[in-house]
Design a protein around this motif. Sequence first.
Motif, mmCIF file in Angstrom:
data_model
loop_
_atom_site.group_PDB
_atom_site.id
_atom_site.type_symbol
_atom_site.label_atom_id
_atom_site.label_comp_id
_atom_site.label_asym_id
_atom_site.label_seq_id
_atom_site.Cartn_x
_atom_site.Cartn_y
_atom_site.Cartn_z
ATOM 1 N N GLU A 115 0.804 -1.222 0.000
ATOM 2 C CA GLU A 115 0.000 0.000 0.000
ATOM 3 C C GLU A 115 0.838 1.274 0.000
ATOM 4 O O GLU A 115 0.314 2.362 -0.265
ATOM 5 N N GLY B 21 0.754 3.182 -3.241
ATOM 6 C CA GLY B 21 -0.565 3.378 -3.813
ATOM 7 C C GLY B 21 -0.821 2.419 -4.961
ATOM 8 O O GLY B 21 -0.105 1.430 -5.150
ATOM 9 N N SER C 46 -0.758 3.000 5.516
ATOM 10 C CA SER C 46 -1.321 4.016 4.622
ATOM 11 C C SER C 46 -2.482 3.482 3.799
ATOM 12 O O SER C 46 -3.047 4.210 2.980
ATOM 13 N N LYS D 13 -5.351 2.944 4.899
ATOM 14 C CA LYS D 13 -6.546 3.690 5.303
ATOM 15 C C LYS D 13 -6.820 4.837 4.337
ATOM 16 O O LYS D 13 -7.966 5.128 4.009
ATOM 17 N N ARG D 14 -5.740 5.476 3.899
ATOM 18 C CA ARG D 14 -5.897 6.581 2.959
ATOM 19 C C ARG D 14 -6.421 6.083 1.616
ATOM 20 O O ARG D 14 -7.275 6.729 0.989
ATOM 21 N N ARG E 295 -8.333 3.559 1.068
ATOM 22 C CA ARG E 295 -9.746 3.165 1.155
ATOM 23 C C ARG E 295 -10.653 4.352 0.878
ATOM 24 O O ARG E 295 -11.703 4.218 0.234
ATOM 25 N N ALA E 296 -10.262 5.529 1.342
ATOM 26 C CA ALA E 296 -11.097 6.715 1.145
ATOM 27 C C ALA E 296 -10.835 7.409 -0.184
ATOM 28 O O ALA E 296 -11.663 8.193 -0.645
ATOM 29 N N ALA E 297 -9.700 7.130 -0.822
ATOM 30 C CA ALA E 297 -9.338 7.803 -2.072
ATOM 31 C C ALA E 297 -10.047 7.149 -3.259
ATOM 32 O O ALA E 297 -10.584 6.042 -3.144
#
Length: 230
Positions: free
Chosen positions: A59, A62, A83, A85-86, A88-90
């Motif tokens: 992750e 990216g 990272s 978590k980022r 998942r929202a992106a």
Amino acid sequence: MSPAHAQSPRAERRVMKSRPGARFAVYSTSAGSYYIREIRHLLACGLRAAGAHAREADERRGFLADTDWHLIVSPQDFFSLGSGKRLRAAPWPQGVILYNTAQPDSKAFSFIRRLLPRAHAVWDMDHGASKLLAREGWRSSHVPLGWVQGCRLFPPARMPYERRPLNVLFVGSMTARRDRFFRTAAPLLTGLRALVHASDGPTPVQSSSGAARNTRSSPSPERPIENSTG
């Protein structure tokens, strides 16, 4: 590319087989258990053996560019640790495939359910779980792990076998069938350095990451077998 409700598993397999040069990126979290990385590596080996191009990643970089399919192993860990978590929202790229390793009655499975509308498809290592999701209308396929020639999961052993402290090691719960096996195999274990670490039951305890672990042990769980037939 439409979400995971759009196509049947059979049609999905036809699409995959029609593109032998497809570009895959196979991901797992950098913060999870080592065996998740082994699953990632084995899936990448299988894709390469099938004629696809497969890169392994985590992750931290990216979603990789120049990729047709983004295969995410154990998404409950990938999108909740580090990272991830980022990510998942992106926004997600097209062609995200979730590789599920969770049991249907687990919290991890419920977490994965919430991701399905954003994914192109879900591959499941368990036949029953894949059928469950398919009946619900998701593009779900059973993709079990197997053996791939030339795929090395472990580094070569550097210690000669004769210098290793144990010849046989078993760690797990002791069922009636396993108990019969060890009683029958006792003569074969005579003269070997063997250790049996057996818990007293199959009931697992759920860890915070959803991985099952057994912490219930018998009063004398470690049973060394050396120069013994009993």
